[in-house]
Enzyme design. Sequence first.
Site, PDB file in Angstrom:
ATOM      1  N   CYS A  35       0.543  -1.241   0.008  1.00 30.33           N
ATOM      2  CA  CYS A  35      -0.425  -0.150  -0.134  1.00 30.33           C
ATOM      3  C   CYS A  35       0.872   1.216  -0.291  1.00 30.33           C
ATOM      4  O   CYS A  35       1.367   1.550   0.541  1.00 30.33           O
ATOM      5  CB  CYS A  35      -0.756   0.370   0.849  1.00 30.33           C
ATOM      6  SG  CYS A  35      -2.409   2.278   1.877  1.00 30.33           S
ATOM      7  N   VAL A  43      -8.768  -5.674  -8.801  1.00 30.57           N
ATOM      8  CA  VAL A  43      -9.289  -4.721  -7.198  1.00 30.57           C
ATOM      9  C   VAL A  43     -10.242  -3.963  -7.903  1.00 30.57           C
ATOM     10  O   VAL A  43     -11.535  -3.846  -8.001  1.00 30.57           O
ATOM     11  CB  VAL A  43      -7.816  -3.880  -6.405  1.00 30.57           C
ATOM     12  CG1 VAL A  43      -8.816  -3.192  -5.932  1.00 30.57           C
ATOM     13  CG2 VAL A  43      -7.153  -5.251  -6.918  1.00 30.57           C
TER      14      VAL A  43
END
Length: 340
Positions: A115, A239
């Site tokens: 991330c 995603v």
Amino acid sequence: MPHIEPRNPEHNPLYIIKKCQQEKRPVFIAGPMVRYSKLPFRSLVREYNTDIVYSPMILAREFVRNETARLSDFTTNNFDTPLIVQVGVNNVTDLLRFVEMIHPYVDGIGINCGCPIKEQTREGIGAALMSEPDLVANMVHAVKEKYGDKVTIETKIRIHKDLNETISFVKKVEAAGVDFITVHGRTRTTRSSIPANFDAIKLVKETVSVPVIANGDCFSLKDAYDIAEYTNCEGVMAVRGILANPTLFAGFDKATWGSIEKFWEYSTAYGLPFRLIQHHFSCMLDPQLPKALYKDMMDCKNLIELLDWFDDNFILKRSGEEGFGTAVEIQYRQQRTLHI
């Protein structure tokens, strides 16, 4: 303590990977999304050929210390499987405490090493761990040493500018006992508008013997098969693509109307904040609605107003009604079709 049923071994990610190999197809995975891969959405994508689903990232430090965080960050039920919970963590102690608390309720645990959000990297989690391969290896080793095959553990990484660093990283976590690795084919600074580097993912696959999941630029079922064939990876993670189209792995090129009806059912039955519900519908319907109608949807101020708006403009079936969840095209009310 409540009685906890043991997890079904057929829901273990490694079992599913082997099963899909026997079926000669990649594993289809819905990846972790901050705020958005919560229980209602996870339940929805499972109805459309998604094999494994991730939770949003949970901060281990908050989860192990704060009961309020535990109640708000993680919701599940007996149908929420196969499930991998993703954890943001930067030390062995917090990870082991987190695993102890949560592993009976999930089928796998993924360490977030990718991330790029600054708030996370400043805390030494997410993509910050890409420069800490020894720490990540130590965390993986600690979990496997304590739990062995009882806990399946994954690391989700991005690639480095120098791919030699990526190769060194995956070799270390493999040696530490990681069960599989997910690779996002971008660096921590690469914009999503830049194509994913599938050659780098392919290189990782050629380097390690554990299963590798390819992440990046999967927006259709064809993409999933093409990515898997090019990289030789065991699975493909979507995603952004699956957020916009939860029916992606079932082969639909856009969110079906049936999936809209089912998401209404799941989000109201299980509970989800209004703004999150509205955002999901905005992602699913943005490419499909006329601009004026889309704006009207986004102007709704609460859940009742949004539901009334749907009923005014569309035929929105409820669970139990004939044809619920089966329509593909948007079911406009007759008067609305005249203005499209």
